[in-house]
Design an enzyme around this catalytic site. Structure first.
Site, PDB file in Angstrom:
ATOM      1  N   HIS A  37       0.826  -1.207   0.000  1.00 25.33           N
ATOM      2  CA  HIS A  37       0.000   0.000   0.000  1.00 25.33           C
ATOM      3  C   HIS A  37       0.863   1.261   0.000  1.00 25.33           C
ATOM      4  O   HIS A  37       0.581   2.234  -0.695  1.00 25.33           O
ATOM      5  CB  HIS A  37      -0.926  -0.046   1.222  1.00 25.33           C
ATOM      6  CG  HIS A  37      -1.686   1.214   1.459  1.00 25.33           C
ATOM      7  ND1 HIS A  37      -1.341   2.123   2.425  1.00 25.33           N
ATOM      8  CD2 HIS A  37      -2.775   1.721   0.831  1.00 25.33           C
ATOM      9  CE1 HIS A  37      -2.186   3.141   2.386  1.00 25.33           C
ATOM     10  NE2 HIS A  37      -3.071   2.933   1.441  1.00 25.33           N
TER      11      HIS A  37
ATOM     12  N   GLU B 245      -4.614   8.061   7.289  1.00 23.71           N
ATOM     13  CA  GLU B 245      -5.487   7.082   6.637  1.00 23.71           C
ATOM     14  C   GLU B 245      -5.767   5.926   7.605  1.00 23.71           C
ATOM     15  O   GLU B 245      -6.908   5.479   7.749  1.00 23.71           O
ATOM     16  CB  GLU B 245      -4.809   6.563   5.351  1.00 23.71           C
ATOM     17  CG  GLU B 245      -5.714   5.675   4.510  1.00 23.71           C
ATOM     18  CD  GLU B 245      -5.062   5.224   3.189  1.00 23.71           C
ATOM     19  OE1 GLU B 245      -3.886   5.574   2.950  1.00 23.71           O
ATOM     20  OE2 GLU B 245      -5.742   4.536   2.422  1.00 23.71           O
TER      21      GLU B 245
ATOM     22  N   GLU C  12       2.269   1.831  -3.363  1.00 24.74           N
ATOM     23  CA  GLU C  12       1.211   2.380  -4.231  1.00 24.74           C
ATOM     24  C   GLU C  12       1.160   3.909  -4.107  1.00 24.74           C
ATOM     25  O   GLU C  12       1.134   4.624  -5.106  1.00 24.74           O
ATOM     26  CB  GLU C  12      -0.127   1.761  -3.832  1.00 24.74           C
ATOM     27  CG  GLU C  12      -1.346   2.366  -4.509  1.00 24.74           C
ATOM     28  CD  GLU C  12      -2.448   2.709  -3.528  1.00 24.74           C
ATOM     29  OE1 GLU C  12      -2.741   3.908  -3.372  1.00 24.74           O
ATOM     30  OE2 GLU C  12      -3.017   1.782  -2.902  1.00 24.74           O
ATOM     31  N   HIS C  13       1.190   4.412  -2.857  1.00 29.15           N
ATOM     32  CA  HIS C  13       1.168   5.873  -2.660  1.00 29.15           C
ATOM     33  C   HIS C  13       2.385   6.536  -3.313  1.00 29.15           C
ATOM     34  O   HIS C  13       2.276   7.578  -3.938  1.00 29.15           O
ATOM     35  CB  HIS C  13       1.194   6.195  -1.158  1.00 29.15           C
ATOM     36  CG  HIS C  13      -0.160   6.238  -0.521  1.00 29.15           C
ATOM     37  ND1 HIS C  13      -0.633   7.362   0.118  1.00 29.15           N
ATOM     38  CD2 HIS C  13      -1.138   5.311  -0.433  1.00 29.15           C
ATOM     39  CE1 HIS C  13      -1.841   7.108   0.593  1.00 29.15           C
ATOM     40  NE2 HIS C  13      -2.183   5.878   0.280  1.00 29.15           N
TER      41      HIS C  13
END
Lengths: 430, 432
Positions: free
Chosen positions: B70, B145, B73-74
């Site tokens: 994740h 997040e 991905e950012h």
């Protein structure tokens, strides 16, 4: 672009057809318009749930669901929609296009069910069945109390409530427990009969259908008696220049603070300057290139999300960010600074261009989903605008920085609502 | 390069497929009349790939902190000269990305400048640029997040259930990791993972909308011709052995909610499945859940009338190569009673048997739902590749569904919905 073909039935229902070959399904949506009002909201919200419990022909939820499953899983939905100071009963039915299930007549069969749900509810002693009303009241109460479960929405809704304590817009779309408690099956049924008879009603059909045939089909199904003359609903209150900014905070045992700012834009969907406002909102916070995302998130790393959102009919803009409670002051300053920058015309050429393209993109894809098509034309009905998508695209093309700056000067901060944990140093000092 | 065409008459769709030599597999599904064009570039790298043996390097074993897929991905959106978001914005596109347990997907949708946007997508995904500073900066954003999800009862109840079901399998960990684990991520870890999992042979591209397959093939081949890739030495993904039984019977947590949220899970017992067999397992399980917990069934009606569930109550099955489970639940006023009634309901169905009429009806409903979901370009593209990464041809869904028999359902009922294979997770309101 798919164009709208409209007609008014003798029983004063407006039918709008959107014929297009591109979808696998046909969507029928029936809208019954009502004003949003504290005393009525819970009652109105209860109706779709009670109506979905059964019809004369299919008296229980189970009977109804079985019938829908037989029709290749036809999707029946009933809910209330809040748009500005309207609370709209929405019933929709989506069936697979008849060409994928030859000989089944899915659209006709589906329409008959939809019409029965709306006009032939299951009755007991001449009124709604007691058990159904009782159970659905319990479910609705749960829904109203459940708002708090989703903190992002809870914070936005609470900001609106604090901002509009005496306006109709401050009413939650499902109403309140106090107004729900005293509702009786008899009272609810009487209320519905009057609503069904008098209030404005629209029907949308979207999909690969023959225009004439569908008009006839809908006309045949929706032939129950209604009063002539369009029911008029009161206009919305939009224009408001607030005095001192209201600060409200609420403490809950949570991990992340939610900072929400409520603005009065003094511009609604009905106004000529609506597209200017839409543009302003795009520059400020509806895209990743917008000032809020770039500055609150990308530059300062203060938040995962930071956005602005318009309620187009009421002309209210909400700015929301999820932050550490301790970072309240820093986040607030950055947000307020972005708003000021736009007022001063500090908008880059890229920001103008990117916003223009992003907005045009949004309008161009309206026709790619049956639900977004209905939503677009529903906004038109409420805002009394008949223009199609192309009109908005043209307007957006022509927006200049001056338009954005001018509309920005009509935007006033009304309320700051901060949802926060018990500990931490953030918030206004009281 | 020649197209291979996959046609499906029932749903009236056609897919163009090009297995590009040494590059990612390319799929195009043209949909005329749509303004939106939607493209995704996916890799088979998700949160569960946290332990693997890299090829070469003497089979070096690597353990990752949770949340790397994740995080990567950012960070992939960063380029040396800024953030790629700005470039997409100048072409009116909205780019995005998401990371699941098994895949990472980069995407954009647009109406104009398709070729420009498509080139941006192919290029930025193949152009990692990580620095210590940018990694540090992202930690603040991802922390928020994670915190947002910590306050989300539906999310918490779900991940707590996975923790209850699985003792070792990494599906028990949050996709984004924890505030602590993301603190351990460095630029070197990101590069290591990038080089391992972002090889084009581990990736695929899917494009849909009113597009020309020929134009897309040309864009891709032209782009790939300028690149050289090392040969693909597949990494070996290692998953710990997981016993059949659940790890914990029950996990509870308190949050600021108005009433409890209840999840119940049944753990499937296979070690590894893929292809048509996995698809069949998934569809049989979905159909079974419809027949037992569906809104037209007596069990649902009883629970609804007693006010134990609401219309959002749902049941679904997840089928991945290395794990599978059933998840059901929703908000309830009385989770203990709901738990008891659900178990009773399952026993009742087992005793009375499944109905032939209900079987035929739910199958029909699933057919209709499959067709209906093809209105959405996002649905088509995202699912096609997610299934392709499990060696499943998504277009075979209706055929495999058709093959299922009532006897299959009976068998599935008795082997899967077993008392000893289930766990529950409950989020309660804070007790005053």
């Amino acid at each position: 672009m798919i164009s709208l073909d409209s007609k008014t039935l003798p029983v004063n229902i407006n039918i709008h057809l959107l014929p297009t070959p591109k979808f696998k399904t046909v969507l029928v949506t029936v809208l019954l318009h009502q004003v949003l009002e504290k005393k009525l909201a819970a009652k109105t919200a209860l109706l779709p749930a009670v109506l979905e419990r059964g019809t004369v022909k299919y008296p229980s939820l189970r009977d109804l669901k079985i019938r829908l499953e037989e029709l290749y899983g036809a999707e029946l939905g009933a809910d209330v929609i809040k748009k500005g100071e309207r609370q709209i009963l929405s019933f929709s039915l989506e069936v697979v296009n008849d060409k994928f299930a030859p000989g089944e007549n899915l659209l006709r069969q589906g329409l008959l069910i939809l019409k029965d749900v709306i006009s032939n509810p299951f009755l007991e002693n001449g009124t709604f069945k007691r058990d159904y009303v009782h159970q659905e009241k319990e479910q609705l109460a749960k829904e109203i109390r459940g708002l708090i479960n989703e903190k992002v929405n809870y914070a936005l809704e609470r900001c609106v409530q604090e901002m509009c304590p005496t306006e109709r817009f401050g009413v939650y779309k499902y109403g309140s427990i106090e107004e729900l408690d005293p509702v009786s099956p008899e009272g609810l049924y009487e209320y519905y009969r009057s609503l069904l008879k008098n209030n404005p009603m629209d029907i949308f059909v979207v999909g690969d259908v023959d225009t004439e045939e569908t008009f006839d089909l809908v006309q045949e199904a929706f032939s129950f008696p209604r009063n002539g003359g369009p029911g008029e609903l009161p206009p919305m209150e939009v224009y408001n220049i607030p005095g001192e900014v209201r600060y409200r905070e609420e403490k809950l045992p949570i991990n992340q603070g939610k900072l929400t700012l409520g603005y009065r834009t003094n511009t609604s969907y009905q106004d000529e300057e609506y597209v200017d406002l839409l543009f302003y909102n795009g520059i400020l916070g509806s895209f990743p290139h917008s000032k809020l995302f770039q500055n609150v998130r990308e530059k300062a790393s203060l938040a995962y999300y930071s956005f602005s959102r318009l309620e187009k009919h009421k002309g209210i803009q909400l700015v929301g960010s999820g932050i550490e409670v301790d970072n309240y002051q820093q986040a607030l300053e950055i947000i307020l600074e972005q708003v000021e920058l736009i007022k001063k015309g500090k908008i880059s050429r890229e920001e103008m261009e990117n916003t223009k393209r992003a907005l045009i993109n949004l309008y161009k894809v309206v026709g790619d989903s049956p639900y977004s098509l209905v939503n677009f034309y529903m906004d038109g009905l409420i805002g009394e605008r008949e223009e199609g998508v192309d009109y908005f695209i043209n307007k957006i093309e022509g927006i200049k920085e001056d338009n954005v700056v001018a509309v920005a000067h009509k935007v006033y901060l009304d309320t700051i609502y901060f949802l926060r944990s018990e500990d931490g140093e953030g918030g206004e000092q009281s | 390069m020649q197209w291979q065409i996959k046609q499906n008459e029932t749903i009236d769709e056609k897919i163009y497929y090009a297995p590009l030599e040494g590059g990612p597999d390319l799929y195009v599904l043209p949909r005329t009349g749509y303004n939106k064009k939607y493209a995704i570039f996916s890799t088979r790298f998700g949160s569960i790939d946290n332990f693997f043996r890299a090829a070469g390097n003497g089979e070096e074993e690597i353990t990752l902190p949770d949340g790397v897929a994740h995080f990567l991905e950012h960070k992939l959106f960063d380029e040396e000269d800024g953030n790629i978001f700005d470039r997409f914005a100048s072409y009116g596109a909205s780019p995005n990305a998401f990371t699941s347990f098994t895949n990472t997907t980069y995407l954009f949708s647009c109406t104009d400048f398709f070729a420009e946007n498509f080139k941006l997508l192919i290029n930025f995904v193949q152009n990692p640029y990580f620095t210590e500073e940018s990694v540090a900066k992202e930690q603040g954003i991802i922390q928020q997040e994670i915190r947002m999800y910590q306050d989300n009862p539906e999310w918490r109840v779900y991940f707590n259930l996975l923790k209850a079901l699985y003792e070792h399998h990494p599906v028990r960990n949050d996709i984004a990791g924890t505030v602590d684990s993301i603190g351990m991520i460095t630029k070197d870890i990101l590069y290591k993972c990038y080089n391992t999992f972002y090889h084009p042979r581990n990736m695929a591209i899917f494009v849909t909308g009113d597009v020309s397959p020929a134009e897309i093939l040309e864009l891709v081949t032209e782009n790939l011709s300028r690149r050289t890739y090392p040969p693909f030495n597949e990494m070996q993904r290692v998953y710990p052995r997981e016993k059949a039984a659940v790890s914990e019977k029950k996990i509870t947590q308190e949050l600021a909610v108005s009433q409890p949220v209840f999840n119940m899970g049944f753990k499937d017992t296979y070690d590894y499945l893929d292809g048509r067999e996995l698809l069949s397992r998934e569809l049989a399980s979905e159909l079974l859940l419809e027949m037992v917990f569906g809104k037209s069934e007596h069990l649902f009606t009883r629970l609804y009338e007693e006010g134990l569930i609401d219309e959002h109550f749902s049941a679904g099955y997840t089928a991945e190569r290395s794990y599978g489970y059933t998840l059901l639940g929703g908000r309830t006023k009385d989770p203990e009673k709901l738990h008891e009634k659900l178990l009773e309901g399952i026993e009742k169905v087992k005793k009375e048997g499944l109905g032939r009429e209900s079987f035929a009806r739910h199958k029909r409903k699933m057919r209709g739902e499959f067709l209906r979901s093809f209105n959405s370009l996002e649905f088509i593209a995202n699912n096609y590749l997610a299934y392709r990464f499990r060696d499943i041809e998504f277009f075979e869904t209706l055929d495999v569904l058709e093959e299922l028999t009532l006897e299959d359902m009976e068998k599935r009922l008795h082997e899967h919905l077993r008392d000893e294979l289930h766990a529950v997770s409950i989020v309660y309101p804070f007790r005053q």
